[in-house]
Write a protein that holds these residues in place. Structure first.
Motif, PDB file in Angstrom:
ATOM      1  N   LYS A 182     -11.794   6.244 -53.175  1.00  0.00           N
ATOM      2  CA  LYS A 182     -12.704   5.692 -52.174  1.00  0.00           C
ATOM      3  C   LYS A 182     -13.493   4.526 -52.759  1.00  0.00           C
ATOM      4  O   LYS A 182     -13.693   4.449 -53.972  1.00  0.00           O
ATOM      5  N   THR A 183     -13.960   3.633 -51.867  1.00  0.00           N
ATOM      6  CA  THR A 183     -14.898   2.619 -52.329  1.00  0.00           C
ATOM      7  C   THR A 183     -16.305   3.173 -52.146  1.00  0.00           C
ATOM      8  O   THR A 183     -16.806   3.299 -51.040  1.00  0.00           O
ATOM      9  N   ASN A 184     -16.892   3.532 -53.272  1.00  0.00           N
ATOM     10  CA  ASN A 184     -18.266   4.038 -53.288  1.00  0.00           C
ATOM     11  C   ASN A 184     -19.185   2.839 -53.411  1.00  0.00           C
ATOM     12  O   ASN A 184     -18.897   1.907 -54.166  1.00  0.00           O
ATOM     13  N   ILE A 185     -20.277   2.863 -52.669  1.00  0.00           N
ATOM     14  CA  ILE A 185     -21.126   1.679 -52.655  1.00  0.00           C
ATOM     15  C   ILE A 185     -22.542   1.984 -53.128  1.00  0.00           C
ATOM     16  O   ILE A 185     -23.115   3.012 -52.745  1.00  0.00           O
ATOM     17  N   ILE A 186     -23.041   1.124 -53.983  1.00  0.00           N
ATOM     18  CA  ILE A 186     -24.451   1.186 -54.352  1.00  0.00           C
ATOM     19  C   ILE A 186     -25.120  -0.012 -53.693  1.00  0.00           C
ATOM     20  O   ILE A 186     -24.743  -1.151 -53.967  1.00  0.00           O
ATOM     21  N   ILE A 187     -26.076   0.256 -52.786  1.00  0.00           N
ATOM     22  CA  ILE A 187     -26.785  -0.878 -52.193  1.00  0.00           C
ATOM     23  C   ILE A 187     -28.264  -0.790 -52.524  1.00  0.00           C
ATOM     24  O   ILE A 187     -28.776   0.264 -52.902  1.00  0.00           O
ATOM     25  N   GLY A 188     -28.926  -1.899 -52.331  1.00  0.00           N
ATOM     26  CA  GLY A 188     -30.359  -1.956 -52.596  1.00  0.00           C
ATOM     27  C   GLY A 188     -30.764  -3.401 -52.791  1.00  0.00           C
ATOM     28  O   GLY A 188     -29.924  -4.276 -52.968  1.00  0.00           O
ATOM     29  N   GLN A 189     -32.089  -3.606 -52.742  1.00  0.00           N
ATOM     30  CA  GLN A 189     -32.608  -4.967 -52.902  1.00  0.00           C
ATOM     31  C   GLN A 189     -32.353  -5.495 -54.302  1.00  0.00           C
ATOM     32  O   GLN A 189     -32.132  -4.723 -55.221  1.00  0.00           O
ATOM     33  N   SER A 190     -32.470  -6.807 -54.445  1.00  0.00           N
ATOM     34  CA  SER A 190     -32.403  -7.401 -55.775  1.00  0.00           C
ATOM     35  C   SER A 190     -33.501  -6.814 -56.640  1.00  0.00           C
ATOM     36  O   SER A 190     -34.632  -6.648 -56.168  1.00  0.00           O
ATOM     37  N   GLY A 191     -33.159  -6.470 -57.857  1.00  0.00           N
ATOM     38  CA  GLY A 191     -34.154  -5.941 -58.780  1.00  0.00           C
ATOM     39  C   GLY A 191     -34.401  -4.451 -58.640  1.00  0.00           C
ATOM     40  O   GLY A 191     -35.254  -3.897 -59.321  1.00  0.00           O
ATOM     41  N   SER A 192     -33.642  -3.784 -57.748  1.00  0.00           N
ATOM     42  CA  SER A 192     -33.872  -2.348 -57.574  1.00  0.00           C
ATOM     43  C   SER A 192     -33.208  -1.521 -58.671  1.00  0.00           C
ATOM     44  O   SER A 192     -33.455  -0.323 -58.768  1.00  0.00           O
ATOM     45  N   GLY A 193     -32.375  -2.135 -59.484  1.00  0.00           N
ATOM     46  CA  GLY A 193     -31.773  -1.420 -60.611  1.00  0.00           C
ATOM     47  C   GLY A 193     -30.284  -1.145 -60.474  1.00  0.00           C
ATOM     48  O   GLY A 193     -29.726  -0.357 -61.226  1.00  0.00           O
TER      49      GLY A 193
END
Ligand SMILES: Nc1ncnc2c1ncn2[C@@H]1O[C@H](COP(=O)(O)OP(=O)(O)O)[C@@H](O)[C@H]1O
Ligand SMILES: [Mg+2]
Lengths: 261, 252
Positions: free
Chosen positions: B28-39
Motif C-alpha cells: 500500500k501507499t502509506n502517507i504521512i501528511i502535515g504542515q511544513s516543519g511538523s517533523g
C-alpha cells in the motif's frame, strides 16, 4: 563584562573540542573496509586526476615565473666581486627545494583544491546526495573522503617535483634572457654542493605529503558537515581555504624546527 | 510491513517527535501528511536509520532497526529505496550511471546484466534516450523519475518518498504519484510517501497518518480524511479555496 568574556571563551573551547572530536571521528571512519575494491580504485584514480593532474598547469606556470624572479633578485642582490656568481644557482636551488615548491605551491593548491573539495562535499550534503549514499548502505566518509585524501597525498609530492624542475627551468630562462649570470655558472651552482640534496628533497616531499593531508582532510571536514543551504556551502569553502592555509603555515614551522635544527 | 513504536526524537534541547506509533502496510501507499516543519522528514529519516531516535522500536517485518548490529542494518538498507525531496541524484554521474550505482556497489552482476536492469527500470519510469545526460541537463520531473528508477533498481521491499512532487507542475505530480502507486502494487512494496499536498492524498492515500507538532495526531484514509471532525485535520485539509469549494459541493 568579565564574566561575559570568560563565558565566551569557555563556550568557544567547548565548540573547539567538539570540532576536533568530530574531525577525529571522521578520520577514524575513513579507513573502514571498502564495500567493493574496484569501485574505490576507480574513485582514487579519478581524484588523482581531478586534484593532481588538473593542477599541473597552474603549478608549472607559477613555478617557472617564480624561478625567473628568484634568479634575478638573487643576482642583483649579491652583485659583489667577492661572492662567486654560481652562488645564484645554489641559492635558487635551496629556496626552491626547501620552501618555494613545497610550501608556497602547497598554499596555492590549498586555495584551489580546498575550496573545490569543500564545495563539492557541501553541495552533496545540502542536496541530500550524502544521505542517499548512506541509505544505500555506502559508508559515505569512506567513499567520498578517503580517495581525495589518499589521492592528494600520493600525487602532490610528484607535482612538487615538477614544480622544482620548472622552477630551475625558469631560472635558466632568466639567465639566458638577462645575462646577469652565465648559464654555466647557474648550472654549476645547482649541481655542485649536492651533499644535502637528498635529505632536503626528502624533507620537502614529506612535508608536502603532510600538507596534502592537512588541506584535503580539513576541507573535507568543512564540506561534509555543512548544514543549511548554498550560502553555508560558500562559507564552508572559505573556511576550508583559510584553516588549511593557517595549519599548513603552522605545520611548516613545526616540521622545519623538528627536522632541520 | 513497518511498525513504528513509541518513537521520540530530539535535536539538542528541542524535542521534534513525541511518542509516534504507526503501522505502514505492505503493498500500500502509506502517507504521512502535515504542515511544513511538523517533523515528517525527521520521522522518515528516523525510520530509515539516518537519525537515531532516543526511544522506541522500528520493526521491519519484525526486525528492530534500532537494536540491530551494523551488519544486519546494512542488509536492511539494501531492502530500502528512498526518493529524496530534491531527487538527490549524484550530479557527477550520468542518468544511466546514477541508476546503475547501487548495482555496481552491491551486486556481482556483469556489465551487460546491469545495463539491462537499468534499461528496464528507466523504461518502467518512462525515461527514454536520456541515458548519457547529466542530472543538470534534464527537467525536474525527469530527475524525479530517474531518482525513482534508482530507488527501485535493487528491487526494494520498502520505498520511502519525501515530497515526491515538490516543485513539479500538477500534471507531472499526478503522473509521479500514479507511478509510485503502480510500482507499490506491482512489487508489493511497503511504500511511505511524505507530502503536504492534498492532491496526492486524494490520488493515492490508502493509509494516512496526520502528523501535527511532532505527534501522530490522526490516522485514517482518503475517504475519512474528508469527513473527519478533527479540527487540526480539517484546518489542514480545507486550507485551500479549492478544497473549501469541494466541501460545499459534497455537503449539498
Ligand atoms: N538535523 C537537524 N538538526 C536540528 N533540527 C532539525 C534537523 N532536521 C530537522 N530539524 C528541525 O525539525 C523540525 C521538523 O523538520 P522536518 O521534519 O524537516 O519538517 P517537515 O515536516 O517539513 O519535513 C524543524 O523545526 C527543523 O528545524
Ligand atoms: Mg520535509
Amino acid at each position: 563584562m568579565l564574566i561575559f568574556v570568560v563565558n565566551k571563551i569557555i563556550i568557544n573551547r567547548i565548540e573547539y573540542f567538539y570540532h576536533i572530536g568530530r574531525y577525529a571521528e571522521m578520520l577514524g571512519q575513513m579507513f573502514s573496509r571498502p564495500e567493493k575494491f574496484s569501485v574505490y580504485w576507480n574513485k582514487l584514480m579519478e581524484e588523482i586526476y581531478q586534484l593532481g593532474i588538473k593542477s599541473f598547469g597552474i603549478v608549472v606556470l607559477m613555478s617557472a615565473f617564480m624561478g625567473m624572479v628568484i634568479v634575478i633578485q638573487t643576482a642583483t642582490a649579491i652583485d659583489s666581486p667577492l661572492i662567486p656568481a654560481y652562488t645564484v644557482g645554489f641559492t635558487t636551488k635551496q629556496s626552491i627545494i626547501l620552501e618555494f615548491s613545497p610550501t608556497i605551491i602547497s598554499l596555492i593548491l590549498a586555495g584551489k583544491v580546498g575550496s573545490n573539495i569543500a564545495s563539492e562535499l557541501g553541495s552533496m550534503r545540502v542536496t541530500e546526495q550524502i544521505d542517499a549514499l548512506e541509505i544505500m548502505g555506502v559508508n559515505s566518509r569512506n567513499f567520498l573522503i578517503t580517495p581525495k585524501i589518499l589521492g592528494a597525498v600520493l600525487i602532490f609530492p610528484l607535482l612538487i617535483v615538477f614544480s622544482m624542475l620548472f622552477g630551475f627551468l625558469g631560472g635558466w630562462f632568466a639567465c639566458v634572457s638577462t645575462e646577469l649570470v652565465t648559464v654555466e655558472k647557474y648550472k654549476y651552482g645547482i649541481v655542485a654542493f649536492n651533499n644535502n640534496d637528498m635529505m632536503y628533497l626528502t624533507y620537502a616531499l614529506s612535508k608536502t605529503a603532510v600538507f596534502a593531508f592537512i588541506m584535503t582532510s580539513i576541507s573535507a571536514y568543512q564540506g561534509y558537515y555543512v548544514k543549511g543551504g548554498s550560502l553555508e556551502v560558500g562559507k564552508a569553502s572559505t573556511r576550508a581555504v583559510v584553516y588549511s592555509s593557517v595549519l599548513i603555515l603552522l605545520f611548516n614551522y613545526l616540521i622545519t624546527q623538528l627536522v632541520l635544527i | 510491513m513497518i511498525e513504528v513504536k513509541n518513537i521520540d526524537k530530539s535535536f539538542g534541547e528541542v524535542q521534534i517527535l513525541h511518542d509516534i506509533n504507526f503501522t505502514f502496510q505492505e503493498g500500500k501507499t502509506n502517507i504521512i501528511i502535515g504542515q511544513s516543519g511538523s517533523g515528517k522528514s525527521v520521522l522518515a529519516k528516523c525510520i530509515v536509520g539516518l537519525h537515531k531516535p532516543e526511544n522506541g522500536q522500528i520493526l521491519y517485518n519484525g526486525r528492530d532497526l534500532i537494536s540491530m548490529g551494523k551488519r544486519e542494518k546494512k542488509e536492511i538498507r539494501k531492502e530500502i529505496g528512498m526518493l529524496f525531496q530534491g531527487g538527490a541524484l549524484f550530479d557527477s554521474l550520468t542518468v544511466e550511471e546514477n541508476v546503475m550505482f547501487p548495482l555496481t556497489m552491491f551486486t556481482k552482476m556483469s556489465k551487460k546484466e546491469m545495463r539491462e536492469r537499468v534499461k528496464f527500470c528507466l523504461d518502467r519510469v518512462n525515461i527514454l534516450d536520456k541515458n548519457k545526460l547529466f542530472p543538470s541537463e534534464i527537467s525536474g520531473g525527469m530527475q524525479k523519475r530517474v531518482a525513482i528508477a534508482r530507488a527501485i533498481v535493487m528491487k526494494p521491499k520498502y520505498l520511502f518518498c519525501d515530497e515526491p512532487n515538490s516543485g513539479l507542475d500538477p500534471r507531472t505530480s499526478i503522473l509521479i504519484d500514479d507511478l509510485i502507486k503502480d510500482l507499490t502494487e506491482e512489487y508489493k512494496m511497503t511504500t511511505v510517501v511524505i507530502t503536504h499536498d492534498m492532491n496526492s492524498v486524494l490520488e493515492i492515500g490508502e493509509n494516512i497518518m496526520f502528523i501535527y507538532k511532532g505527534k501522530n495526531h490522526w490516522t485514517g484514509d482518503k475517504e475519512s480524511i474528508l469527513t473527519t471532525q478533527n479540527k487540526e485535520v480539517t484546518d489542514f485539509v480545507y486550507s485551500s479555496k479549492f478544497m473549501r469549494m469541494y466541501r460545499e459541493k459534497i455537503m449539498k
